[in-house]
Motif scaffolding. Structure first.
Motif, mmCIF file in Angstrom:
data_model
loop_
_atom_site.group_PDB
_atom_site.id
_atom_site.type_symbol
_atom_site.label_atom_id
_atom_site.label_comp_id
_atom_site.label_asym_id
_atom_site.label_seq_id
_atom_site.Cartn_x
_atom_site.Cartn_y
_atom_site.Cartn_z
ATOM 1 N N PHE A 185 1.263 -6.583 7.817
ATOM 2 C CA PHE A 185 0.732 -6.890 6.489
ATOM 3 C C PHE A 185 -0.513 -6.060 6.187
ATOM 4 C CE2 PHE A 185 -2.031 -9.406 3.688
ATOM 5 C CZ PHE A 185 -1.178 -9.678 2.631
ATOM 6 N N ASP A 186 -1.426 -6.005 7.153
ATOM 7 C CA ASP A 186 -2.685 -5.301 6.926
ATOM 8 C C ASP A 186 -2.487 -3.789 6.891
ATOM 9 O OD1 ASP A 186 -5.500 -5.848 6.496
ATOM 10 O OD2 ASP A 186 -5.855 -4.756 8.351
ATOM 11 N N MET A 187 -1.635 -3.267 7.766
ATOM 12 C CA MET A 187 -1.385 -1.819 7.729
ATOM 13 C C MET A 187 -0.744 -1.422 6.403
ATOM 14 S SD MET A 187 -0.202 -0.698 11.594
ATOM 15 C CE MET A 187 0.948 -2.058 11.912
ATOM 16 N N ASN A 188 0.178 -2.235 5.930
ATOM 17 C CA ASN A 188 0.841 -1.937 4.663
ATOM 18 C C ASN A 188 -0.134 -1.992 3.489
ATOM 19 O OD1 ASN A 188 3.428 -1.512 3.165
ATOM 20 N ND2 ASN A 188 2.859 -3.466 2.253
ATOM 21 N N ALA A 189 -1.117 -2.859 3.596
ATOM 22 C CA ALA A 189 -2.105 -2.981 2.520
ATOM 23 C C ALA A 189 -3.028 -1.768 2.441
ATOM 24 C CB ALA A 189 -2.936 -4.251 2.727
ATOM 25 N N LYS A 190 -3.432 -1.241 3.612
ATOM 26 C CA LYS A 190 -4.552 -0.291 3.614
ATOM 27 C C LYS A 190 -4.259 1.099 4.159
ATOM 28 C CE LYS A 190 -7.518 -4.280 4.467
ATOM 29 N NZ LYS A 190 -8.320 -4.986 5.500
#
Length: 215
Positions: A185-190
């Motif tokens: 989730f976080d990698m996809n966000a940033k």
């Protein structure tokens, strides 16, 4: 993951970059340690390896360069620094230990690049960024173990080195779904686009039709 969290993140982070024109596939640390039930690093991630191997096969068919990374330490971990000092299970990667070998089913090919590392990122303290740049690569496609550790570290460094970065969710794994999903989730966000196995295979198969080669 709550819908409120997803909607909240979309207010700031809802951008897709897409693939590059010249990708390389990186298989991060698919070591026997993660598949040996007697090892403290055991994660039960057979599905991730199977997915990565399918993607790897298509990459070779389409002429996409393939990189395998391995973690390796001297006896006693002297070359592992503070990472080896902190993370005791890294003893599984001391050279010569059966758990340090590539996972069953992953046999390096002569045309694959092998990167040996001592720290989480495939880029830190290695020649990977220079090698990919010299090859004209603009897109790093990441698979591997673990999602919350070496995959995430490699993702951040890949983006920081200027590569369009893609993480294949199906081909990454962790010892628990919570850190796996949270880090995707976080990698996809940033830092990267997180995609499925089917999406990256379709992309690789489009390269020959569109450009004649991936390199």
């Amino acid at each position: 993951m709550s819908q409120n969290l997803i909607e909240n993140y979309k207010l700031a982070y809802n951008n897709k970059v897409g693939f590059g024109k010249s990708p390389a596939l990186v298989l991060v640390d698919f070591a026997q340690a993660y598949f040996d039930p007697q090892c403290s690093l055991y994660a039960g991630v057979d599905d991730a390896l199977a997915s990565a191997l399918r993607i790897r096969e298509v990459a070779h068919e389409q002429g996409v360069p393939v990189v395998l990374t391995e973690v390796t330490y001297q006896r006693g971990g002297r070359n592992g620094g503070r990472f080896f000092e902190k993370a005791k299970p890294l003893a599984a990667f001391v050279a010569g230990e059966p758990t340090a070998a590539f996972a069953s089913g992953l046999v390096p090919r002569p045309d694959e690049i092998i990167v040996s590392k001592q720290y989480p990122s495939a880029f830190f303290g290695t020649s990977l960024a220079s090698t990919l740049t010299a090859m004209g690569i603009d897109n790093v496609v990441l698979t591997g173990l673990t999602t919350s550790g070496c995959v995430r570290a490699s993702c951040v460094d890949s983006m920081s080195h200027g590569f369009t970065t893609t993480v294949v969710a199906d081909a990454c794994g962790d010892r628990h779904e919570a850190p796996h999903e949270a880090n995707l989730f976080d990698m996809n966000a940033k830092y990267a686009d997180v995609v499925s196995e089917a999406e990256v295979i379709a992309f690789f198969r489009s390269l020959r039709r569109n450009t004649g080669s991936a390199t």
